[in-house]
Design a protein around this motif. Sequence first.
Motif, PDB file in Angstrom:
ATOM      1  N   SER A 137       0.654  -1.236  -0.040  1.00  0.00           N
ATOM      2  CA  SER A 137       0.061   0.148  -0.145  1.00  0.00           C
ATOM      3  C   SER A 137       0.826   1.408  -0.179  1.00  0.00           C
ATOM      4  CB  SER A 137      -1.000  -0.113   1.087  1.00  0.00           C
ATOM      5  OG  SER A 137      -1.905   1.071   1.401  1.00  0.00           O
ATOM      6  N   GLU A 191       2.430   9.459  -6.436  1.00  0.00           N
ATOM      7  CA  GLU A 191       3.058  10.879  -6.403  1.00  0.00           C
ATOM      8  C   GLU A 191       3.854  10.747  -7.873  1.00  0.00           C
ATOM      9  OE1 GLU A 191       5.386  13.417  -3.601  1.00  0.00           O
ATOM     10  OE2 GLU A 191       6.328  11.428  -3.887  1.00  0.00           O
ATOM     11  N   LYS A 199       2.287   1.788  -3.382  1.00  0.00           N
ATOM     12  CA  LYS A 199       1.517   2.194  -4.550  1.00  0.00           C
ATOM     13  C   LYS A 199       1.141   3.534  -4.107  1.00  0.00           C
ATOM     14  CE  LYS A 199      -3.375   0.717  -6.138  1.00  0.00           C
ATOM     15  NZ  LYS A 199      -4.280  -0.013  -6.198  1.00  0.00           N
ATOM     16  N   SER A 200       0.961   4.026  -3.039  1.00  0.00           N
ATOM     17  CA  SER A 200       0.927   5.483  -2.970  1.00  0.00           C
ATOM     18  C   SER A 200       1.813   6.356  -3.212  1.00  0.00           C
ATOM     19  CB  SER A 200       0.094   5.914  -1.421  1.00  0.00           C
ATOM     20  OG  SER A 200       1.437   5.532  -0.483  1.00  0.00           O
TER      21      SER A 200
END
Length: 141
Positions: free
Chosen positions: A34, A42, A37-38
């Motif tokens: 997670s 960006e 992925k974040s």
Amino acid sequence: MKKNTHGFTLIELMIAVVIVGVLVAIAYPSYLSSVRKSNRAEAKAELMSLSQRLQRCYTSYTRFNDETNCAVYKDLKDGGVITPGTGFYKITISHTASSEATTYSLKATAIKSPQTEDTEGGCNELTLEHTGAKAPEECWK
């Protein structure tokens, strides 16, 4: 005489430790996925922003590589690098010499952990072409 004791036995404590260990072993990889992925989001947002700025240069000056009027190209030319936000990626531009004015390829390359371990599907390198083509496709979803 019988003493009334309160508390946990060693076996009960060990069972609790094992349960917590199993939960951590399952949850931590999911958490890291997670986070990667974040952070990837960006980089994708910055690639899209740079692409839009280059497209505006092309619309205004009929070329992507207008060093006088196109600030984003000036920042990226000759091996220049843009490191967005948290610094997990570096973004570079490339193009073939014969079509330097009309094509480009932006590449975001992971430069620090945890993004450098984002190798499943090749997501540690994201590219965006002047045509809008994105690679690897599964990393852009």
